[in-house]
Design a protein around this motif. Structure first.
Motif, PDB file in Angstrom:
ATOM      1  N   ASP A   1      -6.747  -0.612   7.263  1.00  0.00           N
ATOM      2  CA  ASP A   1      -5.815  -1.458   6.509  1.00  0.00           C
ATOM      3  C   ASP A   1      -5.737  -0.996   5.060  1.00  0.00           C
ATOM      4  OD1 ASP A   1      -5.365  -2.925   8.783  1.00  0.00           O
ATOM      5  OD2 ASP A   1      -6.868  -4.469   8.288  1.00  0.00           O
ATOM      6  N   GLU A   2      -6.868  -0.603   4.502  1.00  0.00           N
ATOM      7  CA  GLU A   2      -6.927  -0.156   3.112  1.00  0.00           C
ATOM      8  C   GLU A   2      -6.073   1.104   2.912  1.00  0.00           C
ATOM      9  OE1 GLU A   2     -10.420   1.744   0.490  1.00  0.00           O
ATOM     10  OE2 GLU A   2     -10.918  -0.219   1.324  1.00  0.00           O
ATOM     11  N   ARG A   3      -6.165   2.038   3.860  1.00  0.00           N
ATOM     12  CA  ARG A   3      -5.392   3.279   3.764  1.00  0.00           C
ATOM     13  C   ARG A   3      -3.902   2.988   3.896  1.00  0.00           C
ATOM     14  NH1 ARG A   3      -3.098   7.697   5.500  1.00  0.00           N
ATOM     15  NH2 ARG A   3      -3.935   9.762   5.566  1.00  0.00           N
TER      16      ARG A   3
ATOM     17  N   GLU B   1       1.731   1.733  -1.131  1.00  0.00           N
ATOM     18  CA  GLU B   1       1.778   1.696  -2.596  1.00  0.00           C
ATOM     19  C   GLU B   1       2.268   3.042  -3.134  1.00  0.00           C
ATOM     20  OE1 GLU B   1      -1.429   1.296  -6.162  1.00  0.00           O
ATOM     21  OE2 GLU B   1      -1.706  -0.036  -4.435  1.00  0.00           O
ATOM     22  N   LEU B   2       1.805   4.140  -2.541  1.00  0.00           N
ATOM     23  CA  LEU B   2       2.243   5.475  -2.950  1.00  0.00           C
ATOM     24  C   LEU B   2       3.746   5.640  -2.725  1.00  0.00           C
ATOM     25  CD1 LEU B   2       1.633   8.377  -3.895  1.00  0.00           C
ATOM     26  CD2 LEU B   2       1.180   8.936  -1.500  1.00  0.00           C
ATOM     27  N   LYS B   3       4.238   5.186  -1.578  1.00  0.00           N
ATOM     28  CA  LYS B   3       5.674   5.279  -1.296  1.00  0.00           C
ATOM     29  C   LYS B   3       6.485   4.474  -2.305  1.00  0.00           C
ATOM     30  CE  LYS B   3       5.335   6.190   3.663  1.00  0.00           C
ATOM     31  NZ  LYS B   3       5.578   5.661   5.004  1.00  0.00           N
ATOM     32  N   ALA B   4       5.987   3.286  -2.674  1.00  0.00           N
ATOM     33  CA  ALA B   4       6.691   2.443  -3.645  1.00  0.00           C
ATOM     34  C   ALA B   4       6.728   3.117  -5.015  1.00  0.00           C
ATOM     35  CB  ALA B   4       6.016   1.073  -3.735  1.00  0.00           C
ATOM     36  N   VAL B   5       5.616   3.718  -5.427  1.00  0.00           N
ATOM     37  CA  VAL B   5       5.563   4.405  -6.724  1.00  0.00           C
ATOM     38  C   VAL B   5       6.495   5.612  -6.720  1.00  0.00           C
ATOM     39  CG1 VAL B   5       4.055   5.763  -8.232  1.00  0.00           C
ATOM     40  CG2 VAL B   5       3.260   3.577  -7.339  1.00  0.00           C
TER      41      VAL B   5
END
Length: 187
Positions: free
Chosen positions: A90-92, A98-102
């Motif tokens: 879940d953490e990954r 989050e990386l995709k959003a950034v």
């Protein structure tokens, strides 16, 4: 010798040109060796040569197979090392989202920045320099330089002198492009 083989070919019902082609093919494949001695060319093949050639080919193939297996093992190990720390969790998944959003926000900001490129101080400065270069070039062609005459009027005079039969056409061309007697510096 090739000539002897070519002579024997027709006696056995083989075209002499095909004998020559077959011998050359065998030489190209290193199945028959060829040497020129004096004015004659001799061909021969020894059983040990063919065996040596097969052994060399096998050792090369064994070597290639060994290096390919080694490379395969290295790639498997590299893949396993890369998988460590990337186990599904879940953490990954949260970190990937989050990386995709950034990245998406970064792309939007780059697009917005592209809209303001005309107001970039460096771009404005480059345009000013380009304008000065164009202005000085225009003045160079329309203005008097040192003691020489005006470049355009000098060119007009040269054309009129060298092409007197085209004087009317040249004058029409000058008027068409805006070259008049009162042409001066650009301000």
């Amino acid at each position: 010798m090739l000539k002897e083989l070519e002579k024997l070919g027709p006696k056995k019902g083989v075209i002499s040109q095909s004998v020559k082609d077959v011998v050359q093919s065998l030489v190209d494949d290193d199945l028959v060796l060829k040497d020129k001695i004096g004015t004659s060319v001799y061909f021969w093949s020894l059983p040990s040569c063919a065996g040596n050639q097969l052994r060399n080919t096998r050792s090369k193939l064994d070597s290639d197979l060994s290096s390919s297996r080694k490379r395969f093992a290295e790639l498997i190990e590299q893949r396993d090392n890369l998988k460590k720390g990337r186990e599904e969790s879940d953490e990954r998944e949260v970190a990937v989202e989050e990386l995709k959003a950034v990245e998406l926000q970064h792309n939007k900001l780059k697009e917005e920045l592209a809209c303001y490129v005309d107001n970039d101080p460096a771009a404005v400065e480059q345009m000013k320099v380009a304008i000065e270069v164009a202005h000085s070039a225009a003045n160079r062609w329309t203005a008097f330089e040192y003691d020489s005459s005006d470049n355009i009027f000098t060119l007009q005079q040269w054309c009129s002198t060298n092409f007197p039969q085209a004087k009317e056409q040249l004058e029409h061309l000058y008027k068409e492009v805006g070259i008049t007697d009162d042409l001066e510096y650009l301000q």
